[in-house]
Scaffold this motif. Structure first.
Motif, PDB file in Angstrom:
ATOM      1  N   GLU A  51       0.837  -1.205   0.000  1.00 20.15           N
ATOM      2  CA  GLU A  51       0.000   0.000   0.000  1.00 20.15           C
ATOM      3  C   GLU A  51       0.876   1.261   0.000  1.00 20.15           C
ATOM      4  O   GLU A  51       1.780   1.392   0.816  1.00 20.15           O
ATOM      5  CB  GLU A  51      -0.902  -0.027   1.251  1.00 20.15           C
ATOM      6  CG  GLU A  51      -1.802   1.179   1.436  1.00 20.15           C
ATOM      7  CD  GLU A  51      -3.012   1.165   0.504  1.00 20.15           C
ATOM      8  OE1 GLU A  51      -3.476   0.077   0.136  1.00 20.15           O
ATOM      9  OE2 GLU A  51      -3.472   2.273   0.153  1.00 20.15           O
ATOM     10  N   GLY A  52       0.629   2.166  -0.945  1.00 20.72           N
ATOM     11  CA  GLY A  52       1.359   3.430  -0.990  1.00 20.72           C
ATOM     12  C   GLY A  52       2.739   3.359  -1.624  1.00 20.72           C
ATOM     13  O   GLY A  52       3.426   4.365  -1.726  1.00 20.72           O
ATOM     14  N   GLN A  53       3.157   2.159  -2.061  1.00 27.54           N
ATOM     15  CA  GLN A  53       4.486   2.001  -2.671  1.00 27.54           C
ATOM     16  C   GLN A  53       4.447   2.363  -4.153  1.00 27.54           C
ATOM     17  O   GLN A  53       3.377   2.475  -4.748  1.00 27.54           O
ATOM     18  CB  GLN A  53       4.972   0.552  -2.511  1.00 27.54           C
ATOM     19  CG  GLN A  53       5.032   0.054  -1.083  1.00 27.54           C
ATOM     20  CD  GLN A  53       6.202   0.629  -0.290  1.00 27.54           C
ATOM     21  OE1 GLN A  53       7.019   1.390  -0.818  1.00 27.54           O
ATOM     22  NE2 GLN A  53       6.274   0.263   0.983  1.00 27.54           N
ATOM     23  N   ALA A  54       5.637   2.501  -4.740  1.00 29.55           N
ATOM     24  CA  ALA A  54       5.731   2.856  -6.159  1.00 29.55           C
ATOM     25  C   ALA A  54       6.634   1.848  -6.866  1.00 29.55           C
ATOM     26  O   ALA A  54       7.214   0.959  -6.231  1.00 29.55           O
ATOM     27  CB  ALA A  54       6.288   4.262  -6.307  1.00 29.55           C
ATOM     28  N   VAL A  55       6.756   1.991  -8.187  1.00 31.34           N
ATOM     29  CA  VAL A  55       7.609   1.079  -8.971  1.00 31.34           C
ATOM     30  C   VAL A  55       9.020   1.043  -8.387  1.00 31.34           C
ATOM     31  O   VAL A  55       9.578   2.080  -8.033  1.00 31.34           O
ATOM     32  CB  VAL A  55       7.651   1.531 -10.453  1.00 31.34           C
ATOM     33  CG1 VAL A  55       8.698   0.746 -11.226  1.00 31.34           C
ATOM     34  CG2 VAL A  55       6.285   1.350 -11.096  1.00 31.34           C
ATOM     35  N   GLY A  56       9.547  -0.158  -8.269  1.00 36.77           N
ATOM     36  CA  GLY A  56      10.895  -0.332  -7.724  1.00 36.77           C
ATOM     37  C   GLY A  56      10.894  -0.695  -6.252  1.00 36.77           C
ATOM     38  O   GLY A  56      11.890  -1.186  -5.732  1.00 36.77           O
ATOM     39  N   ALA A  57       9.769  -0.474  -5.572  1.00 39.83           N
ATOM     40  CA  ALA A  57       9.693  -0.788  -4.143  1.00 39.83           C
ATOM     41  C   ALA A  57       9.765  -2.295  -3.940  1.00 39.83           C
ATOM     42  O   ALA A  57       9.260  -3.075  -4.751  1.00 39.83           O
ATOM     43  CB  ALA A  57       8.407  -0.238  -3.553  1.00 39.83           C
ATOM     44  N   GLU A  58      10.408  -2.699  -2.855  1.00 41.24           N
ATOM     45  CA  GLU A  58      10.509  -4.121  -2.546  1.00 41.24           C
ATOM     46  C   GLU A  58       9.867  -4.393  -1.195  1.00 41.24           C
ATOM     47  O   GLU A  58       9.860  -3.528  -0.328  1.00 41.24           O
ATOM     48  CB  GLU A  58      11.982  -4.546  -2.522  1.00 41.24           C
ATOM     49  CG  GLU A  58      12.604  -4.428  -3.907  1.00 41.24           C
ATOM     50  CD  GLU A  58      14.045  -4.906  -3.952  1.00 41.24           C
ATOM     51  OE1 GLU A  58      14.592  -5.280  -2.895  1.00 41.24           O
ATOM     52  OE2 GLU A  58      14.609  -4.897  -5.059  1.00 41.24           O
ATOM     53  N   ALA A  59       9.330  -5.588  -1.058  1.00 42.44           N
ATOM     54  CA  ALA A  59       8.759  -5.995   0.227  1.00 42.44           C
ATOM     55  C   ALA A  59       9.214  -7.413   0.520  1.00 42.44           C
ATOM     56  O   ALA A  59       9.419  -8.215  -0.391  1.00 42.44           O
ATOM     57  CB  ALA A  59       7.236  -5.912   0.186  1.00 42.44           C
ATOM     58  N   ASP A  60       9.404  -7.693   1.772  1.00 45.87           N
ATOM     59  CA  ASP A  60       9.836  -9.016   2.236  1.00 45.87           C
ATOM     60  C   ASP A  60       8.924  -9.345   3.411  1.00 45.87           C
ATOM     61  O   ASP A  60       9.052  -8.762   4.484  1.00 45.87           O
ATOM     62  CB  ASP A  60      11.306  -8.933   2.660  1.00 45.87           C
ATOM     63  CG  ASP A  60      11.900 -10.293   2.959  1.00 45.87           C
ATOM     64  OD1 ASP A  60      11.127 -11.266   3.125  1.00 45.87           O
ATOM     65  OD2 ASP A  60      13.127 -10.384   3.041  1.00 45.87           O
ATOM     66  N   VAL A  61       7.953 -10.223   3.170  1.00 44.28           N
ATOM     67  CA  VAL A  61       6.883 -10.439   4.144  1.00 44.28           C
ATOM     68  C   VAL A  61       6.849 -11.888   4.615  1.00 44.28           C
ATOM     69  O   VAL A  61       6.846 -12.811   3.802  1.00 44.28           O
ATOM     70  CB  VAL A  61       5.509 -10.080   3.525  1.00 44.28           C
ATOM     71  CG1 VAL A  61       4.381 -10.248   4.532  1.00 44.28           C
ATOM     72  CG2 VAL A  61       5.524  -8.654   2.983  1.00 44.28           C
TER      73      VAL A  61
END
Ligand code: ZN
Length: 162
Positions: A51-61
């Motif tokens: 949520e609220g991220q843009a292109v290139g953002a990474e997440a590790d969940v």
């Protein structure tokens, strides 16, 4: 553009077990797309992280079983007469069948065959597992009105039913 309600998010991702065993992936060249905003297109915890991220953002969940495919439920294991199954039945085969209460359909996996009985397990094969999702936002666009209406993405990375 930022990831938000009614955007189509394109992702590369790796879904692995806690031990690092690969379950599923989508590469940068062949990414996956989902409709963001509570349409059940992706694990809710991953959706929240994006949520609220843009292109290139990474997440590790990290996904506990209750955030992924549920806890393992021993009551979903059933023993049936072998003659209810086709003769070629073998361990690992999957069958659709009614739940014990007859209320809905479930996918059962054959886990054992012995003495004229077949043991089937209605748990998801990944039930009880903690999983890890590592993903990267490859694209974000506004969803089309009919995508919002259908609750899923259309086009090359989504449903094609035109
Ligand atoms: Zn559709």
């Amino acid at each position: 553009m930022q990831v938000g309600k009614d955007t189509v998010v394109t992702l590369s991702y790796r879904l692995t077990t806690l031990q690092g065993e690969l379950i599923e992936e989508a590469t940068q060249d062949q990414p996956a797309a989902y409709l963001h905003g509570g349409y059940d297109g992706i694990f809710p915890k991953v959706e929240a992280a994006l949520e609220g991220q843009a292109v290139g953002a990474e997440a590790d969940v990290m996904l506990e079983p209750e955030d992924a495919f549920g806890d393992y439920d021993a009551e979903l294991v059933r023993m049936e007469e072998a003659d209810l199954f086709p003769p070629e039945v073998e361990v690992g085969m999957q069958f659709e069948g009614a739940s014990e209460d007859g209320q809905h359909y479930m996918l059962y996996t054959v886990t054992d065959i012995a003495d004229g009985k077949v043991v089937v397990d209605g748990n998801h094969p990944l039930a009880g597992q903690t999983l890890r999702v590592q993903c990267r936002v490859v694209g974000v666009r506004s969803a089309l009105p009919e995508e919002v209406e259908h609750g899923h993405v259309h086009g090359p990375e989504g449903h094609q039913h035109h």
